[in-house]
Design a protein around this motif. Structure first.
Motif, PDB file in Angstrom:
ATOM      1  N   ASP A  78       0.885  -1.153   0.000  1.00 27.07           N
ATOM      2  CA  ASP A  78       0.000   0.000   0.000  1.00 27.07           C
ATOM      3  C   ASP A  78       0.931   1.213   0.000  1.00 27.07           C
ATOM      4  O   ASP A  78       1.495   1.579   1.037  1.00 27.07           O
ATOM      5  CB  ASP A  78      -0.890  -0.022   1.246  1.00 27.07           C
ATOM      6  CG  ASP A  78      -1.840   1.173   1.332  1.00 27.07           C
ATOM      7  OD1 ASP A  78      -1.517   2.238   0.758  1.00 27.07           O
ATOM      8  OD2 ASP A  78      -2.886   1.059   1.993  1.00 27.07           O
ATOM      9  N   TRP A  79       1.119   1.819  -1.183  1.00 22.39           N
ATOM     10  CA  TRP A  79       2.149   2.852  -1.334  1.00 22.39           C
ATOM     11  C   TRP A  79       1.924   4.034  -0.398  1.00 22.39           C
ATOM     12  O   TRP A  79       2.864   4.541   0.210  1.00 22.39           O
ATOM     13  CB  TRP A  79       2.204   3.327  -2.781  1.00 22.39           C
ATOM     14  CG  TRP A  79       3.325   4.295  -3.028  1.00 22.39           C
ATOM     15  CD1 TRP A  79       3.242   5.647  -3.100  1.00 22.39           C
ATOM     16  CD2 TRP A  79       4.712   3.964  -3.199  1.00 22.39           C
ATOM     17  NE1 TRP A  79       4.492   6.193  -3.318  1.00 22.39           N
ATOM     18  CE2 TRP A  79       5.410   5.189  -3.374  1.00 22.39           C
ATOM     19  CE3 TRP A  79       5.428   2.777  -3.219  1.00 22.39           C
ATOM     20  CZ2 TRP A  79       6.786   5.240  -3.581  1.00 22.39           C
ATOM     21  CZ3 TRP A  79       6.799   2.828  -3.423  1.00 22.39           C
ATOM     22  CH2 TRP A  79       7.466   4.038  -3.595  1.00 22.39           C
ATOM     23  N   SER A  80       0.700   4.495  -0.279  1.00 26.05           N
ATOM     24  CA  SER A  80       0.443   5.660   0.577  1.00 26.05           C
ATOM     25  C   SER A  80       0.737   5.338   2.038  1.00 26.05           C
ATOM     26  O   SER A  80       1.257   6.180   2.778  1.00 26.05           O
ATOM     27  CB  SER A  80      -0.996   6.144   0.404  1.00 26.05           C
ATOM     28  OG  SER A  80      -1.921   5.136   0.768  1.00 26.05           O
ATOM     29  N   GLU A 164       1.440   8.720  -4.965  1.00 24.27           N
ATOM     30  CA  GLU A 164       1.009   7.468  -5.591  1.00 24.27           C
ATOM     31  C   GLU A 164       2.124   6.980  -6.500  1.00 24.27           C
ATOM     32  O   GLU A 164       2.877   7.785  -7.057  1.00 24.27           O
ATOM     33  CB  GLU A 164      -0.274   7.673  -6.407  1.00 24.27           C
ATOM     34  CG  GLU A 164      -1.480   8.083  -5.572  1.00 24.27           C
ATOM     35  CD  GLU A 164      -2.720   8.291  -6.434  1.00 24.27           C
ATOM     36  OE1 GLU A 164      -2.597   8.164  -7.684  1.00 24.27           O
ATOM     37  OE2 GLU A 164      -3.783   8.592  -5.872  1.00 24.27           O
TER      38      GLU A 164
END
Length: 448
Positions: A78-80, A164
């Motif tokens: 989950d990049w964020s 993102e």
């Protein structure tokens, strides 16, 4: 009225901060200035945040390697959320760094600085300061690229702050930045390409182990195109097209993001060095072996801003800053000792070196070279790792001249060889070390 200080430090990275504190604690009046948040590249825009993001990529890779070996299920980044994990470290740094400087008695200033005379500097929003000594520790910045559309590239700072992660990413250049970020991005689900104009990537590292890294990178899904010279970048709607030449032909590749990974240069061009009579060499401040400007004796330089023999590494910047300050305080000409400084490319797994390359060592005379493929050893077997190796170089008397390693946790293992080279230890002496078992260090005897 012009303010006067014993020392003005330009740049609040690791070199500048350590130097400023050292001088203030010795009783000097010290001011430090930076136009960017305090902390420098390493803590805010480089080493540390990169490794925070790498933690997520390591977890993904570890799970994938053990798939079918007791680990099940799909994992993803989950990049964020991973970015918030990084920010939990970086966000407090500037305030903490400035508080520490103030407690040490250092005056902290913010804004751009430029020299106006041999002993004066003007600070944006503050005024002019007359100094007894100055330390330039402004670090480095991305190397300027001159092909059309180069302004479309983002740099490493931008990458480390991406809210993102785009689907398709091209990295221009075949050095540290491109490989480290590519290994993070590909595990986060991006389609990744490295475009390098050279025939050989990571030239400062052992070519045999670099070849292992290239194989591992491709197996992870990274496309590596060597001998590719960028010609131009054009916008293609929301995407970008990069045109590059290879073998005399022009090729086109489309991506959602193109990242500058083509090296860095000293960040001194905004200081107006000519006004202070400060000479440069290869873009950095030209210094004596003891880090004093060759043309203005009031001025010293440390870290990436100095044209010194030191590699552009944080530990080098720190000890150069301390030595430069000690020389100023004591009027001495102590030279830094660069022996045994390790460097690491934090890919997955990592590539590490300390001391001489094999080709450098052979130029000194007869040497012993032990090159071992360690991919089948227990240390890798338990992790499911497929690529690992080590090359140890010694002279005919057994003294360690160089160590080169590619594998899981070898960034930690290289420190043992750093100490060995620093102290002049031999192969036999290292073999005497009783290591905890089973650990990576317990493999050392078999590598020699």
């Amino acid at each position: 009225m012009t303010e006067t200080v014993d020392l003005i430090v330009i740049g609040a990275g690791m070199a500048g901060v350590n130097a400023a504190k050292k001088a203030a604690r010795a009783g000097w009046s010290v001011a430090i200035v930076d136009e960017l948040p305090y902390g420098g590249t390493c803590a805010l825009r480089g080493c540390d945040p990169k490794k925070m993001l790498r933690a997520g990529a390591e977890a993904i890779d570890a799970a994938r390697l053990l798939k079918g070996r007791g680990v099940t299920g799909d994992t993803r980044i989950d990049w964020s959320a991973l970015m918030r994990h990084k920010e939990s470290f970086t966000d407090p740094v500037p305030e903490n760094m400035e508080d520490g400087l103030k407690k040490a008695g250092v005056q902290t200033l913010h804004g751009a600085g430029r020299f106006t005379a041999e002993d004066r500097i003007e600070i944006e929003g503050h005024g002019e300061i007359t100094f007894g000594h100055a330390l330039i520790a402004t670090g480095a910045k991305p190397r300027p690229l001159d092909f059309p559309g180069a302004e479309c590239l983002i740099d490493s700072t931008d990458f480390l702050n991406l809210p993102e992660l785009p689907k398709r990413i091209i990295f221009v250049g075949g050095g540290y930045i491109s490989f480290e970020f590519a290994h993070i991005a590909v595990r986060a689900g991006a389609e990744v390409t490295i475009l390098d104009h050279g025939a050989r990537q990571l030239k400062m590292f052992d070519p045999d182990l670099v070849e292992m890294l290239l194989e591992r990178s491709r197996a992870a899904g990274i496309e590596i195109i060597s001998g590719a010279t960028p010609e131009k970048i054009e916008n293609a709607g929301k995407a970008q097209r990069i045109f590059y030449s290879k073998n005399g032909n022009t090729h086109v590749k489309e991506a959602d993001l193109v990242v500058h990974g083509a090296g860095r240069v000293p960040a001194v061009d905004g200081l107006d060095l000519n006004a202070a009579g400060i000479d440069t060499d290869n873009g950095g401040v030209k210094v004596t072996p003891w880090l004093q400007s060759t043309s203005n004796p009031r001025v010293y330089a440390a870290g990436d801003a100095a044209a010194s023999p030191g590699k552009p590494l944080t530990p080098v910047a720190v000890f150069e800053g301390k030595i430069a300050t000690s020389n100023m305080l004591k009027g001495k000409q102590i030279e830094p000792d660069y022996t045994g400084v390790p460097s690491v490319v934090f890919t997955i797994p990592e590539l590490a070196r300390v001391g001489m390359l094999e080709e450098e060592a052979r130029e000194t005379g007869d040497v012993e070279v032990s090159f071992t493929d360690t991919s089948g050893w227990f240390s890798q077997k338990r992790l499911g790792e497929t690529h690992a190796g080590a090359k140890i170089i010694s002279d005919t008397e057994g003294k360690i001249l160089g160590a080169h390693m590619f594998g899981p946790d070898y960034a930690e293992l290289i420190n043992i060889f750093s100490l060995a080279i620093k102290l002049g230890l031999t192969v036999d002496q290292i073999k005497m070390m009783p290591a905890a078992y089973p650990t990576g260090a317990s493999d050392i005897g078999s590598m020699l």
